[in-house]
Motif scaffolding. Structure first.
Motif, PDB file in Angstrom:
ATOM      1  N   THR A 247       0.886  -0.903   0.495  1.00 25.86           N
ATOM      2  CA  THR A 247      -0.159  -0.079  -0.076  1.00 25.86           C
ATOM      3  C   THR A 247       0.794   1.504  -0.004  1.00 25.86           C
ATOM      4  O   THR A 247       1.913   1.164   0.360  1.00 25.86           O
ATOM      5  N   VAL A 293      -7.726  -4.247  -0.185  1.00 29.61           N
ATOM      6  CA  VAL A 293      -7.389  -4.939   0.174  1.00 29.61           C
ATOM      7  C   VAL A 293      -9.308  -5.196   1.105  1.00 29.61           C
ATOM      8  O   VAL A 293     -10.281  -5.681   1.258  1.00 29.61           O
ATOM      9  N   GLU A 374     -12.766   5.853   1.417  1.00 29.44           N
ATOM     10  CA  GLU A 374     -12.416   7.979   1.325  1.00 29.44           C
ATOM     11  C   GLU A 374     -14.049   7.922   2.248  1.00 29.44           C
ATOM     12  O   GLU A 374     -14.755   7.523   2.675  1.00 29.44           O
ATOM     13  N   ARG A 375     -13.798   9.156   2.498  1.00 27.13           N
ATOM     14  CA  ARG A 375     -14.732   9.882   3.271  1.00 27.13           C
ATOM     15  C   ARG A 375     -16.422   9.566   2.428  1.00 27.13           C
ATOM     16  O   ARG A 375     -16.676   9.877   1.063  1.00 27.13           O
ATOM     17  N   ASP A 394     -21.722   4.037   6.793  1.00 26.98           N
ATOM     18  CA  ASP A 394     -20.101   4.588   6.792  1.00 26.98           C
ATOM     19  C   ASP A 394     -19.189   3.644   7.440  1.00 26.98           C
ATOM     20  O   ASP A 394     -20.154   3.441   8.434  1.00 26.98           O
ATOM     21  N   GLN A 398      -8.630   0.610   7.201  1.00 27.09           N
ATOM     22  CA  GLN A 398      -7.056   1.301   6.334  1.00 27.09           C
ATOM     23  C   GLN A 398      -6.428   0.104   5.938  1.00 27.09           C
ATOM     24  O   GLN A 398      -6.653  -1.246   6.827  1.00 27.09           O
ATOM     25  N   ILE A 498     -14.089  11.091  10.890  1.00 25.01           N
ATOM     26  CA  ILE A 498     -12.984  11.027   9.922  1.00 25.01           C
ATOM     27  C   ILE A 498     -12.633  12.527   8.788  1.00 25.01           C
ATOM     28  O   ILE A 498     -13.631  12.375   7.660  1.00 25.01           O
ATOM     29  N   ARG A 501      -6.127  13.109   5.747  1.00 28.16           N
ATOM     30  CA  ARG A 501      -4.947  12.316   6.303  1.00 28.16           C
ATOM     31  C   ARG A 501      -4.051  13.721   6.611  1.00 28.16           C
ATOM     32  O   ARG A 501      -4.151  14.373   6.404  1.00 28.16           O
ATOM     33  N   ASN A 507      -6.657  10.426  -1.184  1.00 26.16           N
ATOM     34  CA  ASN A 507      -7.483   9.453  -1.920  1.00 26.16           C
ATOM     35  C   ASN A 507      -8.488   9.260  -2.983  1.00 26.16           C
ATOM     36  O   ASN A 507      -9.419  10.578  -2.859  1.00 26.16           O
ATOM     37  N   ARG A 512      -5.856   3.746  -2.855  1.00 22.83           N
ATOM     38  CA  ARG A 512      -4.671   5.358  -1.781  1.00 22.83           C
ATOM     39  C   ARG A 512      -4.369   5.554  -2.355  1.00 22.83           C
ATOM     40  O   ARG A 512      -3.470   4.415  -3.062  1.00 22.83           O
TER      41      ARG A 512
HETATM   42  P1  AMP Z   1      -7.552   1.864   2.199  1.00 29.81           P
HETATM   43  O1  AMP Z   1      -6.074   1.912   3.133  1.00 29.81           O
HETATM   44  O2  AMP Z   1      -6.714   2.460   1.104  1.00 29.81           O
HETATM   45  O3  AMP Z   1      -8.838   1.501   2.697  1.00 29.81           O
HETATM   46  O4  AMP Z   1      -6.827   3.684   2.782  1.00 29.81           O
HETATM   47  C1  AMP Z   1      -7.288   4.009   4.002  1.00 29.81           C
HETATM   48  C2  AMP Z   1      -7.615   5.582   4.001  1.00 29.81           C
HETATM   49  O5  AMP Z   1      -8.787   5.631   3.478  1.00 29.81           O
HETATM   50  C3  AMP Z   1      -7.876   5.835   5.949  1.00 29.81           C
HETATM   51  O6  AMP Z   1      -6.745   6.315   6.309  1.00 29.81           O
HETATM   52  C4  AMP Z   1      -8.675   7.014   5.439  1.00 29.81           C
HETATM   53  O7  AMP Z   1      -8.080   8.242   4.766  1.00 29.81           O
HETATM   54  C5  AMP Z   1      -9.476   7.011   4.447  1.00 29.81           C
HETATM   55  N1  AMP Z   1     -10.960   6.479   4.279  1.00 29.81           N
HETATM   56  C6  AMP Z   1     -11.228   5.591   3.909  1.00 29.81           C
HETATM   57  N2  AMP Z   1     -12.390   4.346   4.702  1.00 29.81           N
HETATM   58  C7  AMP Z   1     -13.296   5.826   5.320  1.00 29.81           C
HETATM   59  C8  AMP Z   1     -14.109   6.434   5.504  1.00 29.81           C
HETATM   60  N3  AMP Z   1     -14.892   5.285   6.412  1.00 29.81           N
HETATM   61  N4  AMP Z   1     -14.286   7.723   6.047  1.00 29.81           N
HETATM   62  C9  AMP Z   1     -12.918   8.763   6.210  1.00 29.81           C
HETATM   63  N5  AMP Z   1     -11.961   8.071   5.426  1.00 29.81           N
HETATM   64  C10 AMP Z   1     -11.665   7.412   5.300  1.00 29.81           C
END
Ligand code: AMP
Ligand code: COA
Length: 637
Positions: A247, A293, A374-375, A394, A398, A498, A501, A507, A512
């Motif tokens: 990642t 993931v 993502e958000r 929601d 990660q 949240i 970052r 994102n 990511r």
């Molecule tokens: P990934 O490793 O690709 O799943 O990305 C992880 C990152 O995506 C997290 O550290 C957040 O910054 C963002 N992220 C994932 N899910 C959410 C969510 N439900 N709300 C806000 N940010 C999220």
């Protein structure tokens, strides 16, 4: 809305984490059941089920065949892009996994060897993952939208004995030629795999390199013709790695997130009931890709651990063929829960704002929509609620954690929704919001979100061959905590929000990416003296990368040509998935007096947000120059 069991279950976990996870472990088959639930002295921060012996595929496949689910669909493949559909029952999937497992052994792949999987969304990708797990080889899936260079980086880090790949992928309007990308990556990498097994798709037959490449179907058919028998699952220590998933980190070198066998299967199996409310026999669809993931946890492993039916969809939310694609899938396959990224719903909403396509389908089987990656912006969540009339949930997680840190647990009884919040921490995660000094901030105040160690089962125990990087990336910022690098706050009711970052990760369409990685690519351009990449707001993809470059003195190539070159370079080096479409040539970059580029302020200007002049800025005029360059640029498309 009934009463939720969430608070009781969370309190039960807090009081006795080992009792809680020990009980969950009892739901699975072990070759040697663990006597110890958690050893605080082992590994970097402790290890789960250290004396347990198991095999993940025995729990994903054999257990269900034994319990009478052999004829139940395990996997539904639906590809509008390849115009193909296929169903594999549990018995059939087990057989495919056994045959490929035998094939891997014939190529001398053994327990602990790494195998890279570079494949599109076809059932064979899942078979490949499970076949590795069957024999104890550690798989590492590389997303098809990455370029050869990214694949080469992963080959050098994982040092695979073998690579499993398909001849091609299919994107709307084009065939993605995987094999030339694979050949280029192997050429670039210092480490050379001994063999590649190539799955030839009808859309493209790839040329094979003699001595190295073998044909997947011929190999497997050959074994079947030999009358090859079953393949016993390899006994694995619970703490042995199941897979490595790379990642984006804060540099161009990706982080190899390690997942173990025992903790992973225990945690994921628990989430299927408690979070998603999925029972054996239900159909569950994670509309993601096996390269991410979400695809690892919720296309491959968790639904199969649960005895549910998983869905492998090779298509998009729009354009394959229309914005009714998801509704067709839900009604045709009787999908109970859909999990996707908010971007997918923004794409559907953009093309069909009144959801007119929905009227054509019966969605009565759908019980909930889960969003992550993502958000989840409140507008999209409300739109989805309005049209689907089911809970839209929601949840936040990660790659590192492998499952939700926070969510709204449908299976325990849903809690009231607050728009913009992924609700509350899941059992296993004790969340703290900390300031820079590591002090807890009060409700409503922003800070870095940290998880008190130990991380629960299923989360990463370390990074592949990089224990020091694991500590420095996650554990050193706050002693005794895992830092998520996400900033946010908790309200008076304990709901988490949240906000973004704290590092250079962005994102893009739920994918990511590291802006630092893109800057490394831009810096390699011979005319570029320095550069900055920011994530600019985008109404469809959430964020898109935007590059700024300063040219070396004496360069007289046209700015437009250099900008085009930069875009091509990022696409060639990182891949189309970076969605890097714009570079602005500027005279200078805004910096602090100590030389730090003010990316945060540049982002605010690009997003049209209110911003204030940083007190430490070296030359305030440069921000006006940036604003002017942004104003003059055509950043559409
Ligand atoms: P990934 O490793 O690709 O799943 O990305 C992880 C990152 O995506 C997290 O550290 C957040 O910054 C963002 N992220 C994932 N899910 C959410 C969510 N439900 N709300 C806000 N940010 C999220
Ligand atoms: N293999 C090769 N190329 C790929 C790819 C893959 N598996 N996935 C994406 N790409 C390419 C796309 O074709 C596109 O190429 P282009 O620049 O030539 O058009 C580029 O990478 C960017 O892809 P993406 O950002 O996804 O944009 P898009 O315009 O193709 O699609 C959406 C937009 C919203 C439809 C799409 O992003 C989507 O379905 N998102 C859902 C989110 C999701 O699945 N997230 C996974 C984590 S849960």
């Amino acid at each position: 809305m009934g009463t939720s069991r969430y608070h009781d279950i969370y309190a039960r976990w807090m009081k006795d984490p080992q009792g809680f996870w020990g009980e969950q472990a009892g739901a699975l088959d072990w070759i040697t059941p663990p006597k110890t639930v958690f050893d605080a002295e082992a590994g970097v921060y402790g290890r789960w089920f250290p004396d347990g012996v198991c095999n993940t595929t025995a729990n994903c496949l054999d257990r269900h065949v034994r319990d009478g689910r052999g004829e139940q669909p395990a996997l539904i493949y639906d590809s509008p892009l390849a115009d193909t559909k296929r169903v594999l029952t549990y018995a059939e999937l087990l057989r495919e996994v056994e045959v490929l497992g035998h094939a891997l052994r014939r190529f001398n792949v053994a327990k602990g060897d790494r195998v890279i999987i570079y494949m599109p969304m076809i059932p064979e990708a899942v078979v490949a993952m499970l076949a590795c797990a069957r024999i104890g080889a550690i798989h590492s899936v590389v997303f098809g939208g990455f370029a050869a260079h990214e694949l080469a980086t992963r080959i050098d880090d994982a040092q695979p004995k073998m690579i499993l790949a398909a001849s091609c992928g299919i994107e709307p309007g084009r065939v993605v030629h995987y094999k030339p990308l694979l050949d280029r990556a192997i050429e670039e990498a210092k480490h050379k795999p001994s063999n590649c097994l190539i799955f030839q798709r009808p859309q493209e037959t790839a040329g094979l390199i003699e001595g190295r490449d073998q044909d997947w179907a011929k190999t497997c058919e050959g074994l079947k013709a030999e009358g090859i028998g079953p393949l016993a699952p390899e006994p694995m220590k619970a703490t042995d790695p199941l897979y490595i998933l790379y990642t984006s980190g804060t540099t161009g070198k990706p982080k190899g997130v390690v997942r173990d066998n025992g903790g992973h299967m225990v945690a994921l199996n628990w989430t299927m009931g408690a979070i998603y409310d999925i029972q054996p026999g239900d159909v569950y669809w994670a509309a993601s890709d096996v390269g991410w993931v979400v695809g690892h946890s919720y296309i491959c492993y968790a639904p199969l651990l649960r005895g549910a039916t998983t869905v492998v969809y090779e298509g998009k939310p729009v354009g394959t063929p229309d914005p009714g694609a998801f509704w067709r899938m839900i009604s045709e396959h009787n999908i109970k829960v859909l999990f996707t990224a908010p971007t997918a719903f923004r794409a559907i909403k953009k093309e069909d704002p009144k959801a007119e396509y929905l009227g054509k389908y019966d969605l009565s089987g759908l019980k909930a929509l889960f969003l992550a990656g993502e958000r989840a912006d409140p507008d999209t969540v409300k739109w989805a609620e309005d049209i689907l009339k089911v809970p839209v949930i929601d949840h936040w997680w990660q790659t590192e954690t492998g499952w939700a840190i926070a969510g709204n647990p449908l299976g325990l009884g849903i809690l009231p929704v607050k728009y913009g919040s992924p609700t509350v921490p899941m059992p296993g995660h004790e969340i703290h919001i900390l300031d820079e000094t590591g002090k807890e901030v009060e409700a409503g105040k922003m800070g870095t979100i940290a998880i008190k160690l130990p991380l629960p089962p299923g989360c990463l125990p370390t990074l592949w061959n990089a224990e020091e990087r694991f500590r420095s990336s996650y554990l050193n910022e706050f002693h005794g905590y895992y830092s998520t690098s996400d900033a946010g706050y908790r309200d008076e009711d304990g709901y988490l929000f949240i906000m973004g970052r704290t590092d250079d990760i962005i994102n893009v369409a739920g994918h990511r990416l590291s802006t630092g990685g893109m800057e490394e690519v831009l810096s390699s351009h011979p005319s570029v003296a320095e550069c900055a990449v920011i994530g600019a707001k985008d109404s469809l993809k959430g964020e898109v990368p935007l590059g700024f470059v300063v040219l070396k003195s004496g360069v007289n190539t046209s700015h437009a040509d250099i900008a085009k070159d930069c875009v091509r370079l990022v696409r060639d080096q990182i891949g189309p998935v970076a969605a890097f479409k714009h570079t602005l040539v500027v005279n200078r970059l805004p910096k602090t007096r100590s030389g730090k580029i003010l990316r945060g302020t540049m982002k605010k200007i690009a997003d049209g947000d209110a911003w204030s002049m940083p007190a430490t800025i070296d030359d305030p005029v440069i921000l006006d120059e940036i604003a002017k360059a942004l104003g003059e640029a055509n950043l559409k498309g």
